[in-house]
Design an enzyme around this catalytic site. Structure first.
Site, PDB file in Angstrom:
ATOM      1  N   THR A 123      -7.877  52.442 -56.523  1.00 30.37           N
ATOM      2  CA  THR A 123      -8.661  52.088 -57.705  1.00 30.37           C
ATOM      3  C   THR A 123      -9.345  50.739 -57.536  1.00 30.37           C
ATOM      4  O   THR A 123      -8.848  49.869 -56.815  1.00 30.37           O
ATOM      5  CB  THR A 123      -7.749  52.007 -58.952  1.00 30.37           C
ATOM      6  OG1 THR A 123      -8.465  51.367 -60.019  1.00 30.37           O
ATOM      7  CG2 THR A 123      -6.509  51.175 -58.685  1.00 30.37           C
ATOM      8  N   TYR A 147      -0.736  47.874 -62.974  1.00 29.52           N
ATOM      9  CA  TYR A 147      -1.279  49.099 -62.367  1.00 29.52           C
ATOM     10  C   TYR A 147      -2.024  48.787 -61.068  1.00 29.52           C
ATOM     11  O   TYR A 147      -1.772  49.391 -60.022  1.00 29.52           O
ATOM     12  CB  TYR A 147      -2.213  49.780 -63.382  1.00 29.52           C
ATOM     13  CG  TYR A 147      -3.072  50.876 -62.809  1.00 29.52           C
ATOM     14  CD1 TYR A 147      -2.507  52.025 -62.262  1.00 29.52           C
ATOM     15  CD2 TYR A 147      -4.471  50.776 -62.829  1.00 29.52           C
ATOM     16  CE1 TYR A 147      -3.306  53.032 -61.741  1.00 29.52           C
ATOM     17  CE2 TYR A 147      -5.271  51.784 -62.322  1.00 29.52           C
ATOM     18  CZ  TYR A 147      -4.685  52.913 -61.773  1.00 29.52           C
ATOM     19  OH  TYR A 147      -5.474  53.903 -61.259  1.00 29.52           O
TER      20      TYR A 147
END
Ligand SMILES: NC(=O)c1ccc[n+]([C@@H]2O[C@H](COP(=O)([O-])OP(=O)(O)OC[C@H]3O[C@@H](n4cnc5c(N)ncnc54)[C@H](O)[C@@H]3O)[C@@H](O)[C@H]2O)c1
Ligand SMILES: O=c1ccn([C@@H]2O[C@H](COP(=O)(O)OP(=O)(O)O[C@H]3O[C@H](CO)[C@@H](O)[C@H](O)[C@H]3O)[C@@H](O)[C@H]2O)c(=O)[nH]1
Length: 330
Positions: A123, A147
């Site tokens: 990501t 995250y």
């Protein structure tokens, strides 16, 4: 008539989820048999349409061994993870457990079964807030939420494992996955749904109250966060290209995948109003912890090495496909 059982099998962890299910469709069209391994914590049985579903958890080595023995895949695509920025700030340990410990368990199983080609869902959240107009692969990585940190740790593990052994891998760092299959066979289906585009559409339909705009005082042109929304079917094509690169003996690598356009929260709302013809009720809210103001990709490397050329680069197309999916499915 092609015999499905003779197709090369690929393991798809998290293939019952949003991005994974779209990738399974593209893998099937490219001649593979996607074997989905998913614990259905956030995915759906009905999203598994192009190959078998094996229900199991990536943190369970015995379940992985059973599936790898049964299917003997030529490669693996790893989507299974928790993937919400805000939730990761509130409950970080579950993110380290699922995304880091889970991936290490998977990597050990793949090594044991000599599966040497892996495509990993990374990501842009690994970068933090680089402060440059666009984000290319080699910029410093300073994630600002748990995250992003979990995904960066996995990239480090892949790098080290690749250098020490036979594993070859590609990490695809998506920016904001958006839209859905234009044929409406699969779509985005989270409960609860935290993502901006589906929430805007739910607000337009009166399915949720007013849409909270998380922060209107960011240093951006209209004060709301800028993101690079990239169509999930374009991401799916990039996964097939990355897998083929590895199966053809190509080198490991990292690629940033976006449509390369900054779109603000207010611009998403305006696009949704144009597409639906409905007004979106909104409410100003506080910033959501963990959100960087701006994330926009430089995808030049993916263009040249994976032939990544988004077919649906306009925000209206992404919103329209998501809208059609929501109207028929939710
Ligand atoms: N959606 C985005 O915008 C985006 C952007 C960048 C990266 N990613 C990454 O892409 C991947 C897929 O994201 P998504 O949006 O499709 O999420 P999703 O929640 O829709 O899909 C994840 C799937 O993994 C499964 N899963 C979770 N933990 C598991 C476990 N321990 N064992 C087995 N299965 C498990 C869930 O049931 C679900 O089906 C994630 O790794 C995410 O971090 C997503
Ligand atoms: O009700 C809402 C929901 C979101 N937002 C804002 O909209 C933007 C996009 O938010 P969201 O759709 O939740 O996506 P991100 O938090 O950017 O995270 C997604 O995109 C990341 C890459 O940027 C991925 O890594 C994550 O897995 C994926 O969930 C952010 O500025 C949010 O603050 C709102 O203002 N209101």
């Amino acid at each position: 008539m092609v015999n499905l059982s003779e197709r090369p099998r690929v393991l798809v962890t998290g293939g019952a989820g949003y991005v994974g299910s779209h990738v399974c469709k593209a893998l099937s069209a490219a001649g593979f048999l996607p074997v989905v391994f998913d614990n259905l914590s956030r995915g759906h049985r009905r999203a598994v349409r192009w190959g078998p579903l094996e229900v199991g958890d990536i943190r369970d080595p015995a379940a992985l061994a059973r599936v790898l023995t049964r299917h003997r895949p030529v490669g693996a695509l790893h989507f299974a993870a928790f993937a919400y920025v805000g939730e990761s700030v509130e409950n970080p340990l579950s993110y380290y457990d699922n995304n880091v410990a889970g991936t290490l368990t998977l990597l050990n199983a793949l090594t044991l079964f000599k599966v040497r080609a892996l495509v990993f869902s990374s990501t842009c959240a690994i970068f933090g807030q680089p402060g440059t107009p666009v984000i290319s692969e080699d910029l410093p990585k300073n994630p600002i939420n748990p995250y992003g940190r979990t995904k960066l740790m996995v990239e480090a593990a892949l790098t080290d494992a690749g250098e020490a052994g036979d594993l070859r891998w590609v990490a695809l760092r998506y920016f904001n996955a958006a839209g859905s299959d234009p044929d409406l066979e699969v779509g985005e289906d989270h409960d609860p749904e935290p993502h901006l585009i589906p929430r805007v559409l739910m607000a337009a339909r009166g399915r949720v109250g007013a849409l909270d705009i998380f922060g209107s005082d960011y240093p951006t042109p209209d004060g709301t966060c800028l993101r690079d929304y990239v169509h999930v079917c374009d991401l799916a094509d990039a996964h097939v290209a990355a897998l083929n690169r590895l199966l053809d003996g190509g080198a490991s690598g990292v690629f940033n995948l976006g449509a390369e356009r900054p779109i603000s929260v207010l611009e998403v709302i305006a696009a949704a109003e144009r597409v639906t013809g409905l007004g979106v009720p909104v409410r100003q809210a506080d910033r959501r912890p963990g959100d960087p103001p701006k994330l926009v990709a430089d995808s030049a490397r993916a263009r040249s090495e994976l032939d990544f050329r988004p077919r649906f680069a306009a925000i209206e197309e992404m919103v329209e496909h998501a809208w059609r999916w929501q109207q028929t499915n939710a």
